[in-house]
Write a protein that holds these residues in place. Structure first.
Motif, PDB file in Angstrom:
ATOM      1  N   GLU A   4       1.673   9.157  -5.876  1.00 22.27           N
ATOM      2  CA  GLU A   4       2.203  10.506  -5.676  1.00 22.27           C
ATOM      3  C   GLU A   4       3.178  10.881  -6.791  1.00 22.27           C
ATOM      4  N   ALA A   5       4.027   9.934  -7.172  1.00 27.22           N
ATOM      5  CA  ALA A   5       4.982  10.198  -8.260  1.00 27.22           C
ATOM      6  C   ALA A   5       4.235  10.447  -9.567  1.00 27.22           C
ATOM      7  N   GLU A   6       3.209   9.652  -9.825  1.00 23.87           N
ATOM      8  CA  GLU A   6       2.405   9.834 -11.046  1.00 23.87           C
ATOM      9  C   GLU A   6       1.678  11.174 -11.016  1.00 23.87           C
ATOM     10  N   GLN A   7       1.158  11.529  -9.859  1.00 23.40           N
ATOM     11  CA  GLN A   7       0.481  12.818  -9.709  1.00 23.40           C
ATOM     12  C   GLN A   7       1.464  13.960 -10.004  1.00 23.40           C
ATOM     13  N   GLU A   8       2.650  13.869  -9.450  1.00 20.58           N
ATOM     14  CA  GLU A   8       3.672  14.908  -9.675  1.00 20.58           C
ATOM     15  C   GLU A   8       4.047  14.965 -11.151  1.00 20.58           C
ATOM     16  N   ALA A  44       0.836  -1.203   0.000  1.00 23.84           N
ATOM     17  CA  ALA A  44       0.000   0.000   0.000  1.00 23.84           C
ATOM     18  C   ALA A  44       0.874   1.257   0.000  1.00 23.84           C
ATOM     19  N   GLU A  45       1.929   1.219   0.774  1.00 23.71           N
ATOM     20  CA  GLU A  45       2.869   2.352   0.819  1.00 23.71           C
ATOM     21  C   GLU A  45       3.509   2.559  -0.547  1.00 23.71           C
ATOM     22  N   LYS A  46       3.910   1.463  -1.170  1.00 20.77           N
ATOM     23  CA  LYS A  46       4.526   1.542  -2.494  1.00 20.77           C
ATOM     24  C   LYS A  46       3.530   2.096  -3.519  1.00 20.77           C
ATOM     25  N   ILE A  47       2.282   1.621  -3.466  1.00 19.15           N
ATOM     26  CA  ILE A  47       1.237   2.101  -4.382  1.00 19.15           C
ATOM     27  C   ILE A  47       0.992   3.594  -4.148  1.00 19.15           C
ATOM     28  N   ALA A  48       0.964   4.014  -2.879  1.00 17.10           N
ATOM     29  CA  ALA A  48       0.747   5.427  -2.547  1.00 17.10           C
ATOM     30  C   ALA A  48       1.903   6.272  -3.089  1.00 17.10           C
TER      31      ALA A  48
END
Length: 105
Positions: free
Chosen positions: A23-27, A15-19
């Motif tokens: 976040e990286a994709e959002q950025e 879940a942490e990795k997916i989050a």
């Protein structure tokens, strides 16, 4: 129990990795959107001189049309006045001759 805790820890790590990936994709999406906006702004800014020239050209065309219309009206009025002057020429000459012949009249 240890197995359950391990699965929970693994699930939390996933879940942490997916989050983090989200976040990286959002950025990445934000940066791309900003770059696209800057590109569009630069493209528009580069077009301003062309837009200005087109506006000036249209304004000049309208001015030329107005000038042509005014000249046409002026010519029509000139012809009307010339015709009127010619029609009244003999009357004016007669009146002038009478004034010359009999100034007290």
């Amino acid at each position: 129990m240890d197995d359950t805790l391990q699965r929970l820890l693994d699930a939390e790590m996933r879940a942490e990795k997916i989050a983090q990936q989200a976040e990286a994709e959002q950025e990445r999406i934000i940066q791309k959107a900003m770059a696209d906006a800057k590109s569009e702004n630069d493209r528009f800014t580069a077009r301003i001189p062309d837009l200005h020239r087109a506006f000036i050209k249209k304004a000049e065309e309208r001015a030329e049309q107005n000038i042509a219309e005014l000249r046409r009206r002026y010519d029509e009025r000139h012809v009307q006045l010339r015709d009127q002057a010619e029609r009244r020429e003999s009357e004016a000459l007669g009146a002038a001759f009478e004034v010359l012949v009999d100034p007290e009249r």
